[in-house]
Design a protein around this motif. Structure first.
Motif, PDB file in Angstrom:
ATOM      1  N   ILE A 225       4.322   1.649   2.166  1.00 12.34           N
ATOM      2  CA  ILE A 225       5.337   2.555   1.645  1.00 12.34           C
ATOM      3  C   ILE A 225       4.865   3.976   1.918  1.00 12.34           C
ATOM      4  N   THR A 226       5.641   4.731   2.711  1.00 13.58           N
ATOM      5  CA  THR A 226       5.163   5.993   3.277  1.00 13.58           C
ATOM      6  C   THR A 226       6.061   7.176   2.899  1.00 13.58           C
ATOM      7  N   PRO A 227       6.039   7.625   1.651  1.00 15.74           N
ATOM      8  CA  PRO A 227       6.868   8.760   1.269  1.00 15.74           C
ATOM      9  C   PRO A 227       6.416  10.077   1.887  1.00 15.74           C
ATOM     10  N   ILE A 228       5.149  10.175   2.320  1.00  9.13           N
ATOM     11  CA  ILE A 228       4.643  11.414   2.888  1.00  9.13           C
ATOM     12  C   ILE A 228       4.767  11.421   4.402  1.00  9.13           C
TER      13      ILE A 228
ATOM     14  N   PHE B 151       0.854  -1.180   0.000  1.00  2.84           N
ATOM     15  CA  PHE B 151       0.000   0.000   0.000  1.00  2.84           C
ATOM     16  C   PHE B 151       0.895   1.237   0.000  1.00  2.84           C
ATOM     17  N   ILE B 152       0.687   2.115  -0.987  1.00  2.00           N
ATOM     18  CA  ILE B 152       1.565   3.268  -1.185  1.00  2.00           C
ATOM     19  C   ILE B 152       0.788   4.548  -0.935  1.00  2.00           C
ATOM     20  N   GLU B 153       1.352   5.431  -0.121  1.00  2.00           N
ATOM     21  CA  GLU B 153       0.727   6.729   0.096  1.00  2.00           C
ATOM     22  C   GLU B 153       0.727   7.541  -1.194  1.00  2.00           C
ATOM     23  N   TYR B 154      -0.354   8.226  -1.414  1.00  2.00           N
ATOM     24  CA  TYR B 154      -0.483   9.096  -2.584  1.00  2.00           C
ATOM     25  C   TYR B 154       0.533  10.230  -2.500  1.00  2.00           C
TER      26      TYR B 154
ATOM     27  N   HIS C 245      14.502  13.401   0.700  1.00  6.07           N
ATOM     28  CA  HIS C 245      13.739  14.244  -0.207  1.00  6.07           C
ATOM     29  C   HIS C 245      13.030  15.338   0.582  1.00  6.07           C
ATOM     30  N   GLY C 246      12.497  16.318  -0.121  1.00  6.86           N
ATOM     31  CA  GLY C 246      11.833  17.434   0.538  1.00  6.86           C
ATOM     32  C   GLY C 246      10.331  17.374   0.474  1.00  6.86           C
ATOM     33  N   LEU C 247       9.795  16.191   0.181  1.00  6.76           N
ATOM     34  CA  LEU C 247       8.351  16.071  -0.004  1.00  6.76           C
ATOM     35  C   LEU C 247       7.656  15.848   1.335  1.00  6.76           C
ATOM     36  N   ASP C 248       6.980  16.859   1.800  1.00  8.16           N
ATOM     37  CA  ASP C 248       6.165  16.724   3.006  1.00  8.16           C
ATOM     38  C   ASP C 248       5.045  17.758   2.939  1.00  8.16           C
ATOM     39  N   ASP C 249       4.232  17.777   3.947  1.00  9.55           N
ATOM     40  CA  ASP C 249       3.048  18.643   3.914  1.00  9.55           C
ATOM     41  C   ASP C 249       3.397  20.126   3.850  1.00  9.55           C
TER      42      ASP C 249
ATOM     43  N   VAL D  84      -3.908   9.067   2.257  1.00 11.07           N
ATOM     44  CA  VAL D  84      -4.221   8.234   3.423  1.00 11.07           C
ATOM     45  C   VAL D  84      -2.891   7.763   3.994  1.00 11.07           C
ATOM     46  N   SER D  85      -2.616   8.071   5.236  1.00  9.24           N
ATOM     47  CA  SER D  85      -1.312   7.758   5.818  1.00  9.24           C
ATOM     48  C   SER D  85      -1.125   6.253   5.998  1.00  9.24           C
ATOM     49  N   GLY D  86       0.128   5.852   5.995  1.00  7.91           N
ATOM     50  CA  GLY D  86       0.441   4.440   6.219  1.00  7.91           C
ATOM     51  C   GLY D  86      -0.072   3.948   7.556  1.00  7.91           C
ATOM     52  N   SER D  87      -0.009   4.803   8.586  1.00 10.38           N
ATOM     53  CA  SER D  87      -0.481   4.386   9.908  1.00 10.38           C
ATOM     54  C   SER D  87      -1.985   4.138   9.901  1.00 10.38           C
ATOM     55  N   GLU D  88      -2.731   4.959   9.152  1.00 11.62           N
ATOM     56  CA  GLU D  88      -4.175   4.736   9.060  1.00 11.62           C
ATOM     57  C   GLU D  88      -4.477   3.439   8.312  1.00 11.62           C
ATOM     58  N   ILE D  89      -3.732   3.170   7.272  1.00 14.67           N
ATOM     59  CA  ILE D  89      -3.923   1.926   6.519  1.00 14.67           C
ATOM     60  C   ILE D  89      -3.682   0.715   7.421  1.00 14.67           C
ATOM     61  N   LEU D  90      -2.581   0.761   8.173  1.00 12.38           N
ATOM     62  CA  LEU D  90      -2.281  -0.344   9.089  1.00 12.38           C
ATOM     63  C   LEU D  90      -3.363  -0.482  10.159  1.00 12.38           C
ATOM     64  N   GLU D  91      -3.862   0.646  10.648  1.00  9.45           N
ATOM     65  CA  GLU D  91      -4.898   0.602  11.673  1.00  9.45           C
ATOM     66  C   GLU D  91      -6.161  -0.065  11.135  1.00  9.45           C
ATOM     67  N   ARG D  92      -6.531   0.283   9.907  1.00  8.48           N
ATOM     68  CA  ARG D  92      -7.727  -0.332   9.315  1.00  8.48           C
ATOM     69  C   ARG D  92      -7.561  -1.847   9.191  1.00  8.48           C
TER      70      ARG D  92
END
Length: 326
Positions: A246-249, A187-190, A307-311, A204-212
């Motif tokens: 996979i959590t690039p964000i 599962f890959i974060e957008y 990398h510099g990709l974050d919110d 959708v964060s990786g932690s939320e995916i795992l929680e579901r």
């Protein structure tokens, strides 16, 4: 000797793009109108690509992943893969595909020496898949999965980009694919590579995916294989396969990044999200293998620590993933 970057990471993995063209128009990969295709003369020849691969292996690369666009749309790809698989010292040759052409090509790919497939599959529902891919047929992909298994490939890695309100309700369906079959579903974060205005709403964060998944199934940690990528892996207790996140964000995995990439136009990059790169075409035209090896070493040496990709990042320039090999 190990190929190390300036941050002490062992770089042993090359993503090698063979085309910028694709037979789908996935919403997170390219604009709805598509992209301006590169001219034939701007794309590396197969001879160039094999030369890059040979010199990369010579300096310490052990795994090569063939990407696109969609690599299977390039003419004579089987002949190229057969030659690439014979490069001395190469330990793994793998390929990423959207699966549309697998049913027809799986047996030839296996015979050519491709050792494993990564298959992009973002929905199991006909209408949702067609919406995400702008017209794709999920049944062709599913037939491709079966054909590749019948051809002799080991269990597939299936990649799902999770998008809220579009396909996130299928997370449990994808997790369930691993119960009876030894798939590795990741599962890959957008990622906002196209800078869509609503990208934060889609993510959708990786932690939320795992929680579901954890609310339905008991999850156990599962170790990564040698030469593996950035996935954090788990198994549903008693399952045949595994899942990965996979959590690039939400969680940088840059400290463990082991890859460089070369685009189909010959740009070598140390990071997918970096604007920096080096054009290898002049060196390929000269046939200077020594300088080509040195250029690849420079790409490794210049690889950023993260990398510099974050919110909070406002500087990322939009780009089509198909142009850089995903």
């Amino acid at each position: 000797m190990k190929l190390l970057d300036t941050h002490g990471r062992h770089i042993n993995y090359l993503r090698l793009s063979v085309t910028d063209r694709c037979n789908l128009r996935c919403s997170y990969c390219m604009p709805e109108q598509g992209i301006e295709k590169l001219c034939h003369d701007d794309i590396l020849t197969y001879e160039d690509l094999v030369c890059v691969a040979r010199q990369a292996v010579a300096i310490g690369i052990e795994k090569i992943r063939i990407t696109g666009g969609e690599p299977l749309v390039r003419r004579d790809i089987i002949r190229f893969l057969k030659e690439l698989s014979a490069v001395p010292g190469l330990k793994q040759l793998v390929l990423t595909t959207n699966g549309l052409l697998l049913a027809e090509m799986a047996e030839d790919l296996f015979k050519a020496g491709v050792q494993r497939l990564n298959i992009s599959l973002d929905s199991l529902k006909e209408q949702t898949f067609a919406h995400i891919t702008r017209g794709g047929d999920v049944h062709r992909v599913l037939r491709g999965l079966d054909a590749a298994e019948a051809a002799g490939f080991p269990p597939h890695k299936i990649n799902m980009v999770v998008m809220r309100g579009i396909n996130d309700e299928e997370v449990l369906d994808f997790a369930a694919m691993t119960l009876d079959r030894p798939y590795a579903v990741r599962f890959i974060e957008y990622m906002p590579t196209l800078q869509a205005d609503n990208w934060r709403n889609l993510s959708v964060s990786g932690s939320e995916i795992l929680e579901r998944i954890g609310k339905r199934y008991e999850l156990l940690p599962y170790g990564s294989q040698e030469l593996a990528g950035p996935s954090r892996n788990f198994k549903i207790k008693g399952s045949a396969g595994s899942i990965g996140i996979i959590t690039p964000i939400s969680g940088h995995f840059c400290s463990d990044c082991n890859r460089i990439r070369v685009t189909s136009a010959g740009m070598a990059k140390g990071c997918l999200l970096s604007g920096d790169g080096m054009d290898l075409k002049p060196l390929l035209r000269l046939g200077d293998e020594k300088r080509l090896r040195e250029a690849l070493r420079q790409i490794v040496a210049g690889k950023p620590d993260r990398h510099g990709l974050d919110d909070n990042n406002k500087e990322l320039q939009p780009f089509a993933m198909s142009r850089v090999g995903g």
